[in-house]
Design an enzyme around this catalytic site. Structure first.
Site, short mmCIF file in Angstrom:
data_model
loop_
_atom_site.label_atom_id
_atom_site.label_comp_id
_atom_site.label_asym_id
_atom_site.label_seq_id
_atom_site.Cartn_x
_atom_site.Cartn_y
_atom_site.Cartn_z
N MET A 208 31.37 -6.51 19.19
CA MET A 208 32.71 -6.32 19.81
C MET A 208 32.59 -5.46 21.05
SD MET A 208 34.80 -3.91 17.22
CE MET A 208 34.08 -2.58 16.30
N HIS A 209 33.37 -5.84 22.05
CA HIS A 209 33.36 -5.08 23.29
C HIS A 209 34.63 -5.24 24.12
CE1 HIS A 209 32.35 -9.07 24.75
NE2 HIS A 209 32.78 -8.68 25.92
N ARG A 210 35.55 -6.12 23.68
CA ARG A 210 36.75 -6.37 24.48
C ARG A 210 37.54 -5.08 24.66
NH1 ARG A 210 36.40 -10.36 27.22
NH2 ARG A 210 34.97 -11.69 26.11
N ASP A 286 34.39 -10.38 18.93
CA ASP A 286 35.47 -10.64 19.89
C ASP A 286 34.87 -11.22 21.17
OD1 ASP A 286 34.36 -8.45 21.19
OD2 ASP A 286 36.07 -7.12 20.84
#
Ligand code: UD1
Ligand code: UDP
Length: 441
Positions: A208-210, A286
């Site tokens: 995840m990094h959004r 994500d």
């Protein structure tokens, strides 16, 4: 012909690699411009090595910063290079700030832009990526589109069908090619062991990094609460630098890191990552690219978002949007783990992103456009033709191609009953309703 490719982040390097290869195969002159948005070894250089592509001819070294600072710095750097190199077409990929900057600079310099992975829409205007991809589409001359669904997004916004080329997604080319290479090189369990991944059962790969997730403390906390309860899973979490920074800032990193069933590691190379994901029971992510890779590798995906610009993965049955809600994440994870029939159905979802020949289709169509002089952007010297937009119901056997040449028209939209479908040249229009532009001569 000279083709310039602009890239700057991990997914752009991965998804442009097959096209860079194909340009080389065709002996076409090419230059690669790296914006320097991703600069850590494991977010950039390692991919040029793993994917065996030439190192960039230019690096603008923009580094990290606000959107305004990054975009402005990139535009200045790209403009200077393009004025010197004068390419016939510039390729940008996806929806990062490199895409926004590259497309804007080219449109002002009258250089053709080819947007790879055009037409995706999340319809969420709070996402920086949604703005970037929409602006890039406005500035482009050629659209390399992964699915018919994305082509329809562009038709609905009024883009002409003429330059919409459905290619599939180059991520499939990259996945197939590199999974094969990884296996041949004996990467297999050896390299995963080097990463201290010994237990190959029940792997859940997490990324995840959004910004909308990891910059939001409440959302990250809720996702972490779900992860804590998944103790039967072996959760492998190659952590994006943005996420590491934010978890540390929120004081959540140590808490997560000390959990026995969660293995936080640095971002890993593409070959290792493909092996890891292909051996996973489940992917929780994500990431845009990973939603596509999951369905390509037949691994069920749960997406930690409330919308996706990849709805094909959801309608095909391989991906479920779970947002950041703890109960929704756990309910769907447990269903995949405990309901074999359901898990099998997700695994066998048909891949909407093509067969792995997107790069070939892309480069072939660029060559065609170049040969026909269609990449030249000149101010008009003739008074414009006018057209009238019409609607018609077709009762006879006639293909799109035939209709257009008989009528001197371009079909804009085709409806089969209530469903809008993409007007491919060979489509038989009998029984359908069309909206078309008829040109006056
Ligand atoms: C960018 C893209 C996003 C894409 C993602 C792929 C935009 C607007 N965002 O997001 O669409 O999905 O890349 O991974 O273009 N950092 C490092 N080392 C690096 C790079 C970044 O430490 O090599 C850290 C910095 O603290 C930086 C933060 O990560 O501030 C975020 O980086 P940034 O490039 O702004 O956006 P990404 O989240 O990577
Ligand atoms: N990826 C990788 N190593 C990792 C994590 C991801 O090689 O440790 C690859 C993954 O296979 C996918 C791409 O990086 O092709 C996705 O990048 P990211 O999630 O950063 O960006 P997005 O696709 O969301 O724009």
């Amino acid at each position: 012909m000279k083709i310039a490719t602009i890239l700057g982040t991990r997914p752009e390097i991965i998804k442009m690699a097959p096209i860079i290869d194909e340009i080389k195969e065709n002996n076409i002159d090419q230059i690669i411009i790296h914006t320097g948005q991703h600069y850590d070894q494991e977010m950039s250089d390692n991919f040029f090595r793993d994917l065996e592509i030439q190192t960039p001819d230019y690096n603008i070294h923009v580094g990290s910063g606000t959107h305004g600072k990054q975009t402005g710095h990139m535009m200045e750097g790209i403009e200077k290079i393009l004025l010197k190199e004068k390419p016939d077409i510039v390729l940008v990929q996806g929806d990062t700030n490199a895409v926004l900057s590259g497309a804007l600079v080219c449109s002002k310099l009258h250089i053709a832009v080819g947007h790879v992975e055009a037409g995706l829409r999340s319809f969420d205007m709070t996402m920086p990526e949604e703005i970037n991809r929409r602006v890039a589409d406005i500035c482009s001359s050629m659209y390399f589109i992964p699915t018919e669904n994305s082509a329809i997004n562009l038709l609905a916004e009024g883009f002409s069908r003429k330059n919409l080329i459905i290619t599939g997604n180059t991520v499939v080319d990259a996945c197939f090619r590199h999974l094969e290479i990884a296996k041949k090189r004996g990467f297999e369990e050896k390299s995963l062991k080097d990463l201290n991944i010994n237990d190959m059962d029940n792997i859940l790969t997490l990324t995840m990094h959004r910004a909308e997730n990891v910059d939001n403390k409440e959302r990250v906390k809720s996702i972490i609460e779900a992860l804590k309860e998944l103790q039967d899973m072996n959760i492998i979490f190659p952590i994006h630098p943005r996420t590491k920074n934010m978890l540390e800032k929120f004081g959540l990193f140590d808490e997560l890191n000390k959990l026995d069933h969660i293995h936080i590691i640095k971002p890993i190379g593409y070959l290792d990552f493909l092996l890891l994901t292909s051996k996973s029971t489940l992917i929780l992510t994500d990431s845009g690219g990973l939603q596509e890779e999951a369905i390509t590798l037949n691994v069920p995906a749960l997406t930690l978002r409330y919308n996706t610009e990849r709805p094909e993965t959801v309608t095909a049955g391989g991906n479920i949007l779970v947002g950041s809600n703890k109960h929704t994440i756990l309910k769907n994870t447990n269903r995949i783990l405990n309901d074999e029939k359901f898990a099998e159905k997700m695994k066998n979802a048909p891949n909407p992103y093509g067969k792995g020949n997107a790069a070939k289709k892309t480069v072939n169509s660029i060559k065609k456009y170049y040969d026909k002089g269609l990449l030249n952007i000149n101010a008009p010297e003739e008074i414009m033709n006018s057209f009238t937009r019409k609607m018609s119901q077709i009762t006879e056997d006639i293909t799109v191609d035939e209709f257009e040449s008989f009528e001197n028209a371009l079909i804009h939209m085709v409806f089969d009953g209530e469903e809008m479908i993409f007007p491919k040249d060979e489509l038989n229009l009998k029984g359908m309703t069309i909206i078309y532009d008829k040109y006056d001569i």
